[in-house]
Design a protein around this motif. Structure first.
Motif, short mmCIF file in Angstrom:
data_model
loop_
_atom_site.label_atom_id
_atom_site.label_comp_id
_atom_site.label_asym_id
_atom_site.label_seq_id
_atom_site.Cartn_x
_atom_site.Cartn_y
_atom_site.Cartn_z
N VAL A 380 -48.45 134.04 76.54
CA VAL A 380 -49.33 134.22 75.38
C VAL A 380 -48.51 134.70 74.19
CG1 VAL A 380 -51.26 135.53 74.43
CG2 VAL A 380 -51.37 134.66 76.78
N GLY A 381 -47.54 135.58 74.47
CA GLY A 381 -46.72 136.14 73.41
C GLY A 381 -45.82 135.13 72.73
N ILE A 382 -45.67 133.95 73.31
CA ILE A 382 -44.84 132.92 72.69
C ILE A 382 -45.45 132.45 71.37
CG2 ILE A 382 -44.07 130.50 72.94
CD1 ILE A 382 -43.65 131.06 75.90
N VAL A 383 -46.79 132.41 71.30
CA VAL A 383 -47.46 131.95 70.08
C VAL A 383 -47.20 132.97 68.97
CG1 VAL A 383 -49.65 131.31 69.02
CG2 VAL A 383 -49.25 130.83 71.46
N PRO A 384 -46.48 132.59 67.92
CA PRO A 384 -46.15 133.55 66.86
C PRO A 384 -47.33 133.82 65.94
CG PRO A 384 -45.29 131.40 66.30
CD PRO A 384 -45.89 131.26 67.67
N GLY A 385 -47.28 134.93 65.25
CA GLY A 385 -48.35 135.28 64.32
C GLY A 385 -48.54 134.25 63.24
N CYS A 386 -47.46 133.61 62.82
CA CYS A 386 -47.58 132.60 61.76
C CYS A 386 -48.28 131.33 62.24
CB CYS A 386 -46.19 132.26 61.19
SG CYS A 386 -45.05 131.58 62.41
N ALA A 387 -48.46 131.18 63.58
CA ALA A 387 -49.19 130.02 64.11
C ALA A 387 -50.69 130.29 64.18
CB ALA A 387 -48.66 129.65 65.49
N THR A 388 -51.07 131.56 64.42
CA THR A 388 -52.49 131.89 64.46
C THR A 388 -53.02 132.25 63.07
OG1 THR A 388 -51.96 134.21 64.97
CG2 THR A 388 -52.37 132.74 66.82
N ALA A 389 -52.13 132.65 62.17
CA ALA A 389 -52.56 133.03 60.81
C ALA A 389 -53.32 131.93 60.08
CB ALA A 389 -51.35 133.48 60.00
N PRO A 390 -52.86 130.66 60.13
CA PRO A 390 -53.63 129.63 59.42
C PRO A 390 -55.05 129.44 59.93
CG PRO A 390 -51.87 128.64 60.72
CD PRO A 390 -51.61 130.12 60.70
N ALA A 391 -55.30 129.81 61.20
CA ALA A 391 -56.66 129.72 61.73
C ALA A 391 -57.57 130.70 60.99
CB ALA A 391 -56.67 130.01 63.23
N LEU A 392 -57.06 131.90 60.73
CA LEU A 392 -57.85 132.88 60.00
C LEU A 392 -58.10 132.42 58.56
CD1 LEU A 392 -56.08 136.15 61.23
CD2 LEU A 392 -58.22 135.17 62.06
N ILE A 393 -57.06 131.88 57.94
CA ILE A 393 -57.22 131.39 56.57
C ILE A 393 -58.24 130.26 56.52
CG2 ILE A 393 -56.03 130.33 54.60
CD1 ILE A 393 -53.42 131.63 55.72
N PHE A 394 -58.15 129.36 57.47
CA PHE A 394 -59.04 128.19 57.49
C PHE A 394 -60.50 128.60 57.71
CE2 PHE A 394 -61.02 124.45 59.49
CZ PHE A 394 -60.80 123.52 58.49
N VAL A 395 -60.71 129.53 58.66
CA VAL A 395 -62.07 130.02 58.89
C VAL A 395 -62.58 130.74 57.65
CG1 VAL A 395 -63.49 131.60 60.26
CG2 VAL A 395 -61.80 130.16 61.39
N GLY A 396 -61.68 131.44 56.96
CA GLY A 396 -62.06 132.10 55.71
C GLY A 396 -62.61 131.13 54.69
N ILE A 397 -62.01 129.95 54.62
CA ILE A 397 -62.49 128.90 53.71
C ILE A 397 -63.95 128.56 54.02
CG2 ILE A 397 -62.23 126.48 53.00
CD1 ILE A 397 -59.24 126.76 53.76
N LEU A 398 -64.22 128.36 55.30
CA LEU A 398 -65.57 127.95 55.71
C LEU A 398 -66.59 129.06 55.48
CD1 LEU A 398 -64.61 126.13 59.04
CD2 LEU A 398 -64.93 125.13 56.78
N MET A 399 -66.20 130.31 55.74
CA MET A 399 -67.13 131.42 55.56
C MET A 399 -67.40 131.70 54.08
SD MET A 399 -66.00 134.07 58.60
CE MET A 399 -67.58 134.94 58.60
N LEU A 400 -66.41 131.45 53.25
CA LEU A 400 -66.60 131.69 51.81
C LEU A 400 -67.67 130.78 51.23
CD1 LEU A 400 -65.56 133.37 49.43
CD2 LEU A 400 -63.87 131.59 49.00
N GLY A 401 -67.92 129.65 51.88
CA GLY A 401 -68.94 128.72 51.40
C GLY A 401 -70.32 129.35 51.33
N ASN A 402 -70.54 130.43 52.10
CA ASN A 402 -71.84 131.10 52.09
C ASN A 402 -72.09 131.91 50.82
OD1 ASN A 402 -73.17 130.77 54.97
ND2 ASN A 402 -70.99 131.06 55.31
#
Length: 475
Positions: A380-402
């Motif tokens: 699990v630790g192999i996945v770097p923070g910079c790989a999961t970070a775009p998921a947070l940014i992308f979800v932020g885009i969708l939530m901002l639509g509200n």
């Protein structure tokens, strides 16, 4: 045949058809939530053991790191599993990132309490949560939140997780002149190896974000998870994904867990001060501080995620609200017994919801992956923070639509909503956003002759927050 039978049981228990989802979608959503939140398994032990590193106690720091790691896996498993089978909601629980920093740097390092004593404070706040949830007070507080602030919570959380993603990716960096700035890509040829790795991580995150955006635009299922995996693979030649130094020595971690973390609450030490009245007051203030931040973090996350998934009733309240709040409360107390800071509903749950998670089956998958992480942590630790970070940014885009649901035509509604939205990312706290929204709502209504719009409990909660900001250390 057996697989078909299991699917049938899952479909009936979680009413997948009624929620417009499938086993495949729920499993994919659960994996996505886990991969997005997995960084906590590494970061939480680092933060909670750091005070002992700073106090030059490396042996104790190593034991606490190992103990907190196991406690984090078990606490996250328990909390998320309760969300799954008791509340039947697609949310995940894990130690809250702001609260663990408050635990480590304010309570342990700043005030001088030991790790075991600080766990007692978390445990007491969990018991308090169980009581106020059982009597319906937390539900009443949710109902006291004005519609303007309820509408602002989801876009506010969207911006909050966006800034977390931008920070974790290294795209946004500290800037002494402007507070924050963007990483200097042009400095790649002049910086040291650490600087080059930071720039490489930012590039990997941007690539992952584009991959997610393109796949989502093409209606590809699993766009976020695919983007995370793609970023991890791209990170290998960029030097940010490390596949070496895998250590499966779980025995040592379990040994330290049993020695320093498992049910190691030091009640006697916490209340052993010479001035008992002063000690009791200090402990009470710490419990209240933990409780306020945790309560409004979890309430904000619950409301934002429920709205994002469409799991709200005709009053705009989250479905299975009392069960979700009780699961959250039990997890706080249980997490302390397992040696970790406050376990609470996490905003990263929105990643799985965005992938279509709508029922507790999503959380079943996430919880089992938390449990498996005790053994699979090195992978699990192999996945770097910079790989999961775009998921947070992308979800932020969708939530901002509200944000379209916020009424900006009435300033007595617009200003509180605005404060709710902007204080979340700019103070790095969901609780601060809700608090400032409530306080400004009361003041705006009061001074414009609309005090009758304010519910009594809204006043009470706002005054409690004002007292907290005036009298307590901010966590």
């Amino acid at each position: 045949m057996r697989e078909k039978q299991h699917s049938s049981l899952a479909e009936r228990y979680f009413d997948l058809a009624g929620h417009g989802t499938t086993v495949r979608t729920e499993v994919l959503a659960g994996i996505t939530t886990f991969v997005t939140i997995a960084y906590i398994l590494i970061l939480n032990p680092m933060i909670m053991s750091d005070p002992y590193t700073m106090m030059n106690q490396p042996d104790m720091a190593a034991k606490i790191y190992n103990g907190v790691f196991i406690g984090t896996c078990l606490g996250a498993f328990l909390g998320t599993f309760l969300d799954a089978v008791y509340a039947k909601v697609p949310f995940a629980q894990a130690p809250g990132m702001g609260l663990n920093a408050f635990f480590a740097y304010t309570v342990v390092l700043g005030l001088g309490y030991s790790y075991s004593q600080a766990l007692v404070v978390v445990f007491i706040s969990g018991i308090l949560f169980i009581v106020i949830t059982a009597i319906g007070l937390r539900e009443a507080i949710i109902r006291s939140i004005p519609n303007a602030i309820k509408a602002a919570i989801t876009p506010g959380i969207g911006l909050f997780i966006t800034i977390i993603g931008l920070k974790n990716s290294g795209i946004v960096v500290d800037n002494s002149a402007t507070l924050v700035g963007m990483v200097d890509f042009a400095s790649f040829r002049t910086v040291d190896e650490a600087g080059k790795a930071a720039i490489a991580g930012a590039l990997v995150a941007l690539i992952g974000l584009i991959v997610m955006g393109v796949l989502h635009a093409l209606n590809v299922k699993g766009s976020i998870l695919i983007g995370i995996l793609a970023s991890t693979v791209v990170g290998i030649p960029f030097g940010v994904t490390h596949i070496s130094n895998i250590d499966f020595n779980i025995g040592a971690k379990f040994s330290d867990f049993m020695e320093v973390s498992f049910f190691k609450l030091d009640f006697a030490g916490l209340f052993a001060g010479e001035n008992f009245a002063h000690t009791l007051f200090t402990v009470a203030m710490l419990v209240l501080s933990f409780s306020l931040v945790n309560m409004f973090d979890s309430i904000g996350t619950l409301m934002g995620a429920a709205k994002q998934s469409g799991m709200v009733d005709d009053k705009g309240e989250p479905m299975h609200m009392r069960q979700a709040l009780m699961a959250d409360a039990i997890s706080t107390a249980a997490g302390a017994c397992l040696g970790t800071s406050t376990v609470t509903t996490v905003v990263e749950s929105s990643a799985g919801i965005t992938e279509g998670g709508r029922t507790g089956l999503t959380s079943v998958v996430t919880s089992l992956l938390f449990l498996a992480s005790i053994i699979l942590a090195p992978i699990v630790g192999i996945v770097p923070g910079c790989a999961t970070a775009p998921a947070l940014i992308f979800v932020g885009i969708l939530m901002l639509g509200n944000i379209k649901d916020v009424d900006f035509s009435d300033m007595t509604e617009a200003l509180p909503a605005f404060c709710t939205i902007v204080f979340m990312p700019f103070t790095y706290s969901i609780a601060n956003g809700v608090a400032m929204g409530l306080i400004t709502y009361c003041l705006m209504k009061l001074f414009t002759g609309k005090a009758k719009d304010i519910k009594a409990l809204t006043w009470i909660v706002s005054i409690v927050f004002i007292l907290r900001y005036a009298l307590m250390t901010n966590g």
